[in-house]
Design a protein around this motif. Sequence first.
Motif, PDB file in Angstrom:
ATOM      1  N   GLY A  91       0.809  -1.212   0.000  1.00 26.90           N
ATOM      2  CA  GLY A  91       0.000   0.000   0.000  1.00 26.90           C
ATOM      3  C   GLY A  91       0.840   1.259   0.000  1.00 26.90           C
ATOM      4  N   GLU A  92       2.070   1.150  -0.512  1.00 26.64           N
ATOM      5  CA  GLU A  92       2.933   2.317  -0.687  1.00 26.64           C
ATOM      6  C   GLU A  92       3.142   2.552  -2.184  1.00 26.64           C
ATOM      7  OE1 GLU A  92       7.345   4.050   0.538  1.00 26.64           O
ATOM      8  OE2 GLU A  92       7.061   1.898   0.270  1.00 26.64           O
TER       9      GLU A  92
ATOM     10  N   GLN B 230       6.399  12.405  -0.444  1.00 32.66           N
ATOM     11  CA  GLN B 230       7.561  12.503  -1.318  1.00 32.66           C
ATOM     12  C   GLN B 230       7.594  11.423  -2.386  1.00 32.66           C
ATOM     13  OE1 GLN B 230      10.383  12.265   1.877  1.00 32.66           O
ATOM     14  NE2 GLN B 230      10.791  14.484   1.880  1.00 32.66           N
ATOM     15  N   THR B 231       7.156  10.228  -2.059  1.00 33.14           N
ATOM     16  CA  THR B 231       7.257   9.109  -3.001  1.00 33.14           C
ATOM     17  C   THR B 231       6.015   8.951  -3.878  1.00 33.14           C
ATOM     18  OG1 THR B 231       6.396   7.553  -1.345  1.00 33.14           O
ATOM     19  CG2 THR B 231       8.794   7.830  -1.467  1.00 33.14           C
ATOM     20  N   GLY B 232       5.031   9.822  -3.695  1.00 32.10           N
ATOM     21  CA  GLY B 232       3.834   9.760  -4.524  1.00 32.10           C
ATOM     22  C   GLY B 232       2.800   8.758  -4.057  1.00 32.10           C
ATOM     23  N   THR B 233       2.971   8.229  -2.852  1.00 33.32           N
ATOM     24  CA  THR B 233       2.027   7.251  -2.327  1.00 33.32           C
ATOM     25  C   THR B 233       0.613   7.816  -2.241  1.00 33.32           C
ATOM     26  OG1 THR B 233       3.756   6.135  -1.052  1.00 33.32           O
ATOM     27  CG2 THR B 233       1.491   5.797  -0.311  1.00 33.32           C
TER      28      THR B 233
ATOM     29  N   GLU C 101       1.712   1.171   9.440  1.00 32.27           N
ATOM     30  CA  GLU C 101       2.943   1.885   9.775  1.00 32.27           C
ATOM     31  C   GLU C 101       3.076   3.077   8.815  1.00 32.27           C
ATOM     32  OE1 GLU C 101       5.185  -2.425  10.542  1.00 32.27           O
ATOM     33  OE2 GLU C 101       5.740  -1.134   8.870  1.00 32.27           O
ATOM     34  N   VAL C 102       2.364   4.140   9.097  1.00 36.95           N
ATOM     35  CA  VAL C 102       2.278   5.266   8.171  1.00 36.95           C
ATOM     36  C   VAL C 102       3.475   6.206   8.340  1.00 36.95           C
ATOM     37  CG1 VAL C 102       0.842   7.176   7.350  1.00 36.95           C
ATOM     38  CG2 VAL C 102      -0.242   5.103   8.261  1.00 36.95           C
TER      39      VAL C 102
ATOM     40  N   THR D  38      -0.831   2.822   3.441  1.00 39.86           N
ATOM     41  CA  THR D  38      -1.593   4.054   3.231  1.00 39.86           C
ATOM     42  C   THR D  38      -2.662   3.919   2.154  1.00 39.86           C
ATOM     43  OG1 THR D  38       0.400   5.275   3.865  1.00 39.86           O
ATOM     44  CG2 THR D  38      -1.351   6.522   2.783  1.00 39.86           C
ATOM     45  N   ARG D  39      -2.348   3.181   1.112  1.00 40.03           N
ATOM     46  CA  ARG D  39      -3.279   3.114  -0.018  1.00 40.03           C
ATOM     47  C   ARG D  39      -4.459   2.187   0.225  1.00 40.03           C
ATOM     48  NH1 ARG D  39       0.176   3.029  -5.538  1.00 40.03           N
ATOM     49  NH2 ARG D  39      -1.961   2.824  -6.365  1.00 40.03           N
TER      50      ARG D  39
END
Length: 375
Positions: free
Chosen positions: A210-211, A287-290, A279-280, A234-235
């Motif tokens: 989910g990243e 920064q990584t566009g997640t 673990e957000v 996160t996603r």
Amino acid sequence: MSKTSGLAAQLRQLPKVSLHDHLDGSLRPATLIELAAEIGHELPETEPEALAERFRANADSGSLEKYLEAFAHTTAVMQTAQNLQRVAREYVEDLAADGVVYAEVRWAPEQHTQQGLSLDEAVEAVQAGLEEGVAAVGADGGIIAVGQLISAMRQADNADEIAELALRHRDTGVIGFDIAGPEAGFPPSKFSAAFTKLAEEMLPATVHAGEGDGIGSVRDALVHGRARRLGHGTRVAEDITLTEGSDSRSKAGEAEEELVEVELGPVARWVRDRQIHLEVSPTSNLQTGTIANFGETIADHPFDMLYQLGFNVGVNTDNRLVSGVSLTGELALLAETFDYSLAELADFQINAIEASFLGYEEREALSAHILEAWQ
């Protein structure tokens, strides 16, 4: 002193928990410069502040390639037992200076054998450094405990051997397993034999999911990775549908209140209902566009939505050097963005310690310590 800096000063003194932080993304700039000079490795900057700013600028650039540039430099200097031990010791000292009392540090030993170290020697070197750091913090009157999470790199297709490595060191510092690297194209199902072995031997796993990929990756982590936690996760918010409506109960003459109907898809519901810990890492996710599907600022991060809907969320840094962050800073950022109280920030610490791979008695003792301090 600004409101944010004042809160950060207060938060730095409070006990915190870090579950998602990469060793090779968290070196001291000065140490990286010194070790690089010893082996003749060229860095883009040779002054600590300039180097840290270079990495942070790369991270903020929106380019994943630039974000990853730092790791070529950090892993280059982490190829000997002596250097691994030093980096691990300083890692612990830096966490303690930020008020962290419990941490699980993840790293991939297979990336640190280029100069002849065996996988076991690499793990032993890092453990020696962690123990030195813990002892140094204790000698100064501080408290910190740190466990190793051994990561297998998805693209290396070596998960079986790395799982065995983790099991060999489970009684000497290793407390769990992880897979890292590119999500898309490398689902946990490709490594199901390793996860089955870990489950048979009762060693818990957290899985990056989910990243860099969506709901399918999260589902696979839960099913085939037997994930007890989700690295980022996160996603999972992409499996939540919000529908705005109006409140028909509004009194005549008054403006109708807008209501939001929430529908959780099957993966999101599973994660929420079973309290799978997320673990957000807020700044890293930006920064990584997640969080690209949600927006372009921290205010657009689905963290608060997940929290308000009852998901089990924690706050992490991911890579302190690369992203230019600290756990204190991430908590202050979220408090400023979403108007969180200290009690809510304390929730994230308890969520994390209860989701940690510590034993029950240790978790209970640390929870009591954290709650007493935050109250």
